[in-house]
Scaffold this motif. Structure first.
Motif, short mmCIF file in Angstrom:
data_model
loop_
_atom_site.label_atom_id
_atom_site.label_comp_id
_atom_site.label_asym_id
_atom_site.label_seq_id
_atom_site.Cartn_x
_atom_site.Cartn_y
_atom_site.Cartn_z
N THR A 1 0.83 -1.21 0.00
CA THR A 1 0.00 0.00 0.00
C THR A 1 0.86 1.25 0.00
O THR A 1 0.45 2.28 -0.55
CB THR A 1 -0.95 0.00 1.22
N GLU A 2 2.06 1.18 0.59
CA GLU A 2 2.95 2.34 0.62
C GLU A 2 3.38 2.73 -0.81
O GLU A 2 3.36 3.90 -1.18
CB GLU A 2 4.19 2.07 1.47
N GLU A 3 3.75 1.73 -1.62
CA GLU A 3 4.15 2.01 -3.00
C GLU A 3 2.97 2.53 -3.82
O GLU A 3 3.14 3.43 -4.65
CB GLU A 3 4.69 0.74 -3.66
N ILE A 4 1.80 1.96 -3.59
CA ILE A 4 0.62 2.40 -4.34
C ILE A 4 0.26 3.83 -3.97
O ILE A 4 -0.05 4.66 -4.84
CB ILE A 4 -0.55 1.44 -4.09
N ALA B 1 -6.32 3.08 -0.10
CA ALA B 1 -6.41 4.10 -1.15
C ALA B 1 -7.64 4.98 -0.96
O ALA B 1 -7.58 6.20 -1.13
CB ALA B 1 -6.42 3.44 -2.52
N HIS B 2 -8.76 4.36 -0.61
CA HIS B 2 -9.98 5.15 -0.36
C HIS B 2 -9.74 6.16 0.76
O HIS B 2 -10.12 7.34 0.65
CB HIS B 2 -11.13 4.22 0.00
N SER B 3 -9.11 5.72 1.82
CA SER B 3 -8.81 6.61 2.95
C SER B 3 -7.90 7.75 2.52
O SER B 3 -8.10 8.90 2.93
CB SER B 3 -8.16 5.81 4.08
N PHE B 4 -6.91 7.44 1.68
CA PHE B 4 -5.97 8.48 1.24
C PHE B 4 -6.69 9.54 0.41
O PHE B 4 -6.49 10.75 0.62
CB PHE B 4 -4.83 7.86 0.44
N PHE B 5 -7.50 9.11 -0.55
CA PHE B 5 -8.21 10.08 -1.39
C PHE B 5 -9.17 10.95 -0.56
O PHE B 5 -9.26 12.16 -0.77
CB PHE B 5 -8.98 9.36 -2.50
N ILE C 1 0.04 7.16 -6.32
CA ILE C 1 -1.11 8.07 -6.32
C ILE C 1 -0.66 9.51 -6.13
O ILE C 1 -1.14 10.42 -6.81
CB ILE C 1 -2.12 7.68 -5.22
N LYS C 2 0.28 9.73 -5.23
CA LYS C 2 0.79 11.08 -4.98
C LYS C 2 1.42 11.68 -6.23
O LYS C 2 1.34 12.89 -6.47
CB LYS C 2 1.83 11.04 -3.85
N ASP C 3 2.05 10.81 -7.04
CA ASP C 3 2.67 11.30 -8.28
C ASP C 3 1.63 11.62 -9.35
O ASP C 3 1.77 12.61 -10.08
CB ASP C 3 3.64 10.24 -8.84
N ILE C 4 0.59 10.79 -9.44
CA ILE C 4 -0.36 10.91 -10.54
C ILE C 4 -1.48 11.91 -10.25
O ILE C 4 -1.90 12.66 -11.15
CB ILE C 4 -0.97 9.52 -10.87
N ALA C 5 -1.99 11.94 -9.03
CA ALA C 5 -3.16 12.77 -8.70
C ALA C 5 -3.02 14.23 -9.13
O ALA C 5 -3.97 14.81 -9.67
CB ALA C 5 -3.48 12.66 -7.21
N PRO C 6 -1.86 14.87 -8.91
CA PRO C 6 -1.74 16.28 -9.31
C PRO C 6 -1.81 16.50 -10.82
O PRO C 6 -2.04 17.63 -11.28
CB PRO C 6 -0.35 16.68 -8.77
#
Length: 242
Positions: A181-184, A213-217, A188-193
Motif C-alpha cells: 500500500t505504501e508504493e501504491i 487508497a480510499h482513505s488516502f483520497f 497516487i501522490k505522483d499521478i493525482a496532481p
C-alpha cells in the motif's frame, strides 16, 4: 441437490452454456457464455454476474457455490457474454475456471452493483490487480476516448497480464509485484496532481489496497466520496460470499 439449490437453478438463476474457453495468459481464461436470456440483458458497463459454479456439489458450503465475475464483453444481439477469470488465488472459483469445459451448463444472475462506469468526469485514475483487470478495461472503454485516463496496476507479472477484448493494451504494466500500500500511495501522490478538471478514481482488487487508497483520497487529498469508486474483489482473510 438441496431444495434451495433446486429453487436457485429453476427459478432464481438463468441458464447459459460455455461455448468458448481460451487461455488469456498464464493465470487467466476467457470464458464465453451463450444463452437466449443474455439477449434480454440491458447492460450497464461495470455490471457483473453471480455465477452458481457449485450448484449440485454437496461437498461445498453455500458460500462456496456462488462467485461474482465482471462482464468483460457482451453481444446482446447474438446472446453471448465474456468473462475474464484470474486463477492465481487457487480458490473454488479458480478451480472451476481451470476445470470447466465448452458445453458445460452454468447458472447466473445479472447484478448491477455500484462499481459501474460514470462518464461525467474529465479525468480518471484506475487502480487494480489481475482480479479487476477486465472490469477496469470495461470502465476505460465506457467513459469515452476523449477523457484523461491514468492507471496503477499492481501485483500483475507480465506473463499474467492480458490485453483488452480488442487486443489492445490501454494500461501500462507497472512493476508493483507485491501488495504494498505504501508504493501504491506513492504512485497516487505522483499521478493525482496531473489529473485535470473533475476527477474520479476507481479502486478495485485486494481489499487492503481498497481501504488504504480510499482513505488516502478522502482524508489526505480531500476528495468528495462521490469521486471515489471502490470495489474489493477479494479479501485474503475471507472466501466466497462471507
Amino acid at each position: 441437490m438441496s431444495i434451495l439449490e433446486r429453487i436457485l437453478k429453476t427459478v432464481v438463476l438463468d441458464e447459459a452454456i460455455i461455448t468458448e474457453k481460451v487461455a488469456l495468459s498464464k493465470t487467466a481464461f476467457k470464458i464465453r457464455l451463450q444463452s437466449d436470456s443474455i439477449k434480454n440483458i440491458s447492460f450497464i458497463p461495470g455490471a457483473f454476474l453471480r455465477l452458481g459454479i457449485g450448484i449440485g456439489k454437496e461437498e461445498l458450503s453455500m458460500n462456496d457455490k456462488i462467485r461474482s465475475y465482471s462482464i468483460w464483453n457482451i453481444n446482446s444481439s447474438s446472446g453471448y457474454l465474456d468473462l475474464a477469470i484470474a486463477t492465481h488465488s487457487g480458490g473454488i472459483g479458480s478451480k472451476w475456471a481451470i476445470e470447466c469445459q465448452e458445453g458445460d451448463a452454468v447458472y447466473y444472475k445479472l447484478k448491477k452493483g455500484n462499481f459501474i462506469a460514470d462518464a461525467t468526469a474529465d479525468s480518471y485514475l484506475l487502480i487494480g490487480d489481475l482480479s479487476a483487470l477486465s472490469h477496469l478495461y470495461v470502465i476505460n472503454r465506457a467513459v469515452g476516448a476523449d477523457k484523461q485516463i491514468a492507471s496503477i496496476l499492481y501485483n500483475i507479472p507480465k506473463n499474467e497480464f492480458f490485453p483488452d477484448i480488442d487486443g489492445n493494451y490501454p494500461f501500462e504494466v507497472q512493476e508493483l509485484l507485491q501488495v504494498s500500500t505504501e508504493e501504491i500511495i506513492a504512485k497516487i501522490k505522483d499521478i493525482a496532481p496531473t489529473l485535470k478538471g473533475y476527477q474520479m478514481v476507481y479502486i478495485a482488487g485486494d481489499s487492503r489496497v481498497c481501504i488504504a487508497a480510499h482513505s488516502f483520497f478522502k482524508n489526505e487529498l480531500g476528495w468528495n466520496p462521490k469521486q471515489i469508486k471502490t470495489k474489493p474483489f477479494w479479501n485474503p482473510d475471507k472466501k466466497g460470499l462471507e
